[in-house]
Design a protein around this motif. Structure first.
Motif, short mmCIF file in Angstrom:
data_model
loop_
_atom_site.label_atom_id
_atom_site.label_comp_id
_atom_site.label_asym_id
_atom_site.label_seq_id
_atom_site.Cartn_x
_atom_site.Cartn_y
_atom_site.Cartn_z
N VAL A 426 0.79 -1.21 -0.03
CA VAL A 426 0.12 0.17 -0.47
C VAL A 426 1.04 1.36 0.03
N LEU A 427 1.74 1.39 0.84
CA LEU A 427 2.69 2.40 0.79
C LEU A 427 3.46 2.50 -0.73
N GLY A 428 3.72 1.50 -1.30
CA GLY A 428 4.52 1.31 -2.23
C GLY A 428 3.56 1.91 -3.49
N VAL A 429 2.00 1.92 -3.53
CA VAL A 429 1.64 2.48 -4.60
C VAL A 429 1.07 3.65 -4.07
N LEU A 430 1.30 4.23 -2.82
CA LEU A 430 0.79 5.68 -2.11
C LEU A 430 2.68 6.34 -3.36
N PHE A 431 3.24 6.01 -3.21
CA PHE A 431 4.50 6.57 -3.81
C PHE A 431 4.11 6.92 -5.74
N LEU A 432 3.39 5.95 -6.02
CA LEU A 432 2.96 5.93 -7.37
C LEU A 432 2.14 6.73 -8.19
N VAL A 433 1.17 6.78 -6.92
CA VAL A 433 0.29 8.21 -7.66
C VAL A 433 0.22 8.71 -7.62
N PRO A 434 1.73 9.28 -7.44
CA PRO A 434 1.73 10.61 -8.53
C PRO A 434 2.67 11.11 -9.70
N GLY A 435 3.71 9.75 -9.39
CA GLY A 435 3.58 9.91 -10.89
C GLY A 435 2.72 9.88 -11.56
N PHE A 436 1.16 8.81 -11.62
CA PHE A 436 0.53 8.60 -12.71
C PHE A 436 0.32 10.43 -13.15
N PHE A 437 -0.52 11.26 -11.82
CA PHE A 437 -0.76 12.25 -12.04
C PHE A 437 0.42 13.27 -13.19
N VAL A 438 1.31 12.80 -12.94
CA VAL A 438 2.70 13.72 -13.87
C VAL A 438 2.54 13.52 -15.35
N GLY A 439 2.14 11.93 -15.21
CA GLY A 439 2.55 11.42 -16.73
C GLY A 439 1.37 12.00 -17.15
N ALA A 440 0.36 11.55 -16.72
CA ALA A 440 -0.70 12.34 -17.30
C ALA A 440 -1.25 13.65 -17.88
N GLY A 441 -0.90 14.56 -16.78
CA GLY A 441 -0.81 15.85 -16.82
C GLY A 441 -1.94 16.29 -16.46
N ILE A 442 -1.89 15.50 -15.31
CA ILE A 442 -3.44 15.96 -14.83
C ILE A 442 -2.96 17.01 -13.54
N PRO A 443 -2.94 18.41 -13.11
CA PRO A 443 -2.94 18.98 -12.49
C PRO A 443 -3.37 19.21 -11.00
N VAL A 444 -3.03 17.88 -10.40
CA VAL A 444 -4.05 18.18 -8.55
C VAL A 444 -2.44 18.34 -7.66
N PHE A 445 -1.13 18.33 -8.41
CA PHE A 445 -0.53 19.06 -7.24
C PHE A 445 0.24 19.76 -7.71
N SER A 446 1.13 21.27 -7.56
CA SER A 446 1.08 21.87 -7.59
C SER A 446 2.67 22.15 -8.33
#
Length: 524
Positions: A426-446
């Protein structure tokens, strides 16, 4: 009850006759280096890792440490699944066994898609490296060179695959070793040349000085790009049907490949930060026209920079070889189960390689490389294909990691350990989440920046792949549900569609009449 060593150690889905794969032809070292080579550690360090310096500055080594931890956590979760499930279906079988065969098909379908995207990406990296080295001024000569060289890269790696798993994994061991040795040697030289600039402060936020990304926010942003360099550590999983003692060797290969490459990335990023200068590392990606490592090699080795160039070219071939091995085995498994046309389950009568899947992957990869390169240029196109890899791969990795707690809670509760089977994945998955949004260009993080053209096409292309996967899955649910079960369970099911091994362990007093007693406990 007694079982033969072959029953215990061999995977059950290797097929028969001309559709069979070469069972037991790959050793631990072979499958380990397939996973290592698929990550392309040389090119990964020189390009993907260093992209993070645009955000973290001289704190890049700290970001790489974070990415390594996240990757290893995910690898541990996936490895725990590989301990009990040895199939060419790889991550798709893990998800299908833990959640539902229909979802398993979606993962099995999407996994070869990001491996497929890796082929034009690597062809363009290879072609551009040679074209830029020979004709830095560009022009028609450069264009002709990158096309011929890129196709040559695919031809070489395709030949490795064609001549069977044993041949291609031996090639992976040699190629993977060479690129790591060259880059590691250069990193050590850089650390020695850095002299008094060597400092452990690069493992803190002290040098995270990029405007708009100072401190921990820059480190987090950089770790996202660093994680993308790890994609491929799971490539050994679909080779279980051809690996000796897969339930022992596949988990080891998955985890140790992530650990080895992670340490390599940490050393390399530390060398770059201290040699180039921690307080100016954010300028690294513009140094030497974007080929920073080549520029440093020219400073340190003079004409010996050619050695580094050869190592990066070697990295591209090795990665294409490993990616195609993983992708073609997923395709073979889907065809063997009947979820896609059976023609893709055809194997070579002598080499036992999945030739139809190989032709498919390399044919599409070659066309995509040439078309993309001609439309947008090699560098923008490789950026597009690289982003497609990330956007398709990260959800696959997330579900594969989450299948670990679900599987153990459903079927192996007596073996379930909170830390290993729940907290770590589960911790590993949490590390992956930001990478998905970065690659998809979805600006959920600053720290997520808008994607430029044509990289912005990655999200809709990846979405189309998943929509197609779910559409085919819906058809199979209605028309061929047995094929979905076969992909996850490979035909060895109990009364309720649960694999015999899992059914027996979940209900130890239940005998499954549809499975022979001598394979009931080892059908995974």
């Amino acid at each position: 009850m007694t079982t033969s060593p072959e029953t215990v150690d061999a995977p059950i889905d290797v097929g028969e006759g001309e559709e069979g794969l070469a069972k037991g032809s790959i050793t631990l070292s072979g499958v380990l280096f397939v996973s290592i080579a698929t990550m392309a550690p040389g090119a990964g360090l020189a390009y993907a890792i260093m992209t993070g310096s645009l955000f973290s500055g001289g704190a890049l080594p700290l970001a790489v440490v974070g990415a390594t931890i996240g990757c290893v956590l995910v690898a541990v979760g996936i490895a725990q699944m590989a301990k009990h499930i040895s199939t060419a279906g790889g991550l798709g079988s893990f998800v299908g066994r833990a959640f539902h065969p229909a979802l398993g098909f979606v993962i099995a379908f999407c996994a070869p898609m990001f491996y497929l995207a890796a082929l034009p990406y690597l062809a363009l990296v290879f072609g551009n490296l040679i074209g830029a080295a020979l004709f830095p001024q560009g022009g028609a000569a450069y264009k002709a060179t990158w096309i011929v060289a890129g196709l040559g890269c695919l031809l070489i790696s395709g030949a490795f695959n064609y001549f069977g798993a044993a041949f291609s994994t031996k090639a992976g061991v040699i190629l993977g070793s060479l690129e790591i040795l060259v880059l590691l040697g250069m990193s050590i030289h850089m650390i020695m040349a850095a002299g008094s600039n060597n400092s452990l402060s690069v493992f803190t936020t002290e040098h995270a000085n990029v405007e708009g990304f100072t401190g921990i926010s820059g480190v987090i942003a950089a770790s996202v790009y660093a994680f993308l360099a790890f994609i491929g550590f799971e490539a050994g999983a679909p080779l279980a049907a051809e690996t000796k003692d897969p339930k022992r060797n596949i988990p080891r290969a998955i985890v140790w490949s992530a650990v080895i490459v992670g340490l390599f990335y940490i050393v390399g990023s530390y060398a770059a930060s201290t040699y180039f200068g921690a307080d100016k590392l954010f300028d690294f990606m513009t140094f030497n026209e974007g080929d920073g490592w080549i520029g440093i090699a020219k400073n340190l080795w003079g004409a010996g920079w050619i050695v580094l160039l050869l190592a990066l070219l070697n990295s591209s071939v090795a990665c294409a070889n490993g990616a195609s091995m993983g992708g073609t085995r997923h395709i073979w498994a889907m065809a063997h189960a009947g979820t896609i046309p059976k023609v893709f389950a055809k194997t070579h009568p002598k080499w036992k390689s999945p030739v139809s899947a190989i032709y498919l992957m390399f044919g599409i990869g070659a066309v995509a490389a040439v078309v993309g390169g001609l439309l947008w240029g090699p560098v923008p196109s490789l950026g597009l294909f690289g982003t497609i890899i990330a956007v398709i791969a990260l959800p696959v990795h997330m579900l594969a990691a989450l299948s670990c707690p679900v599987y153990y809670l459903r079927y192996r509760r007596s073996e379930f350990k909170v830390v290993v089977h729940l907290i770590i994945p589960v911790l590993g998955v949490l590390f992956l989440v930001p990478g998905f949004f970065v690659g998809a260009g979805i600006p959920v993080f600053s720290f997520i920046a808008p994607l430029s053209w044509p990289i912005s096409l990655a999200a809709p292309i990846s979405l189309a792949v998943y929509v197609l996967a779910f559409a085919i899955m819906a058809y199979l649910v209605v028309k061929k549900p047995e094929a979905l079960s076969a992909l996850s369970d490979h035909g060895h099911t109990g009364e309720d569609g649960i694999v015999a091994e899992d059914l027996v362990r979940a209900h130890p007093h239940t005998r499954t009449p549809s499975v022979k007693p001598d394979v009931a406990l080892e059908a995974g």
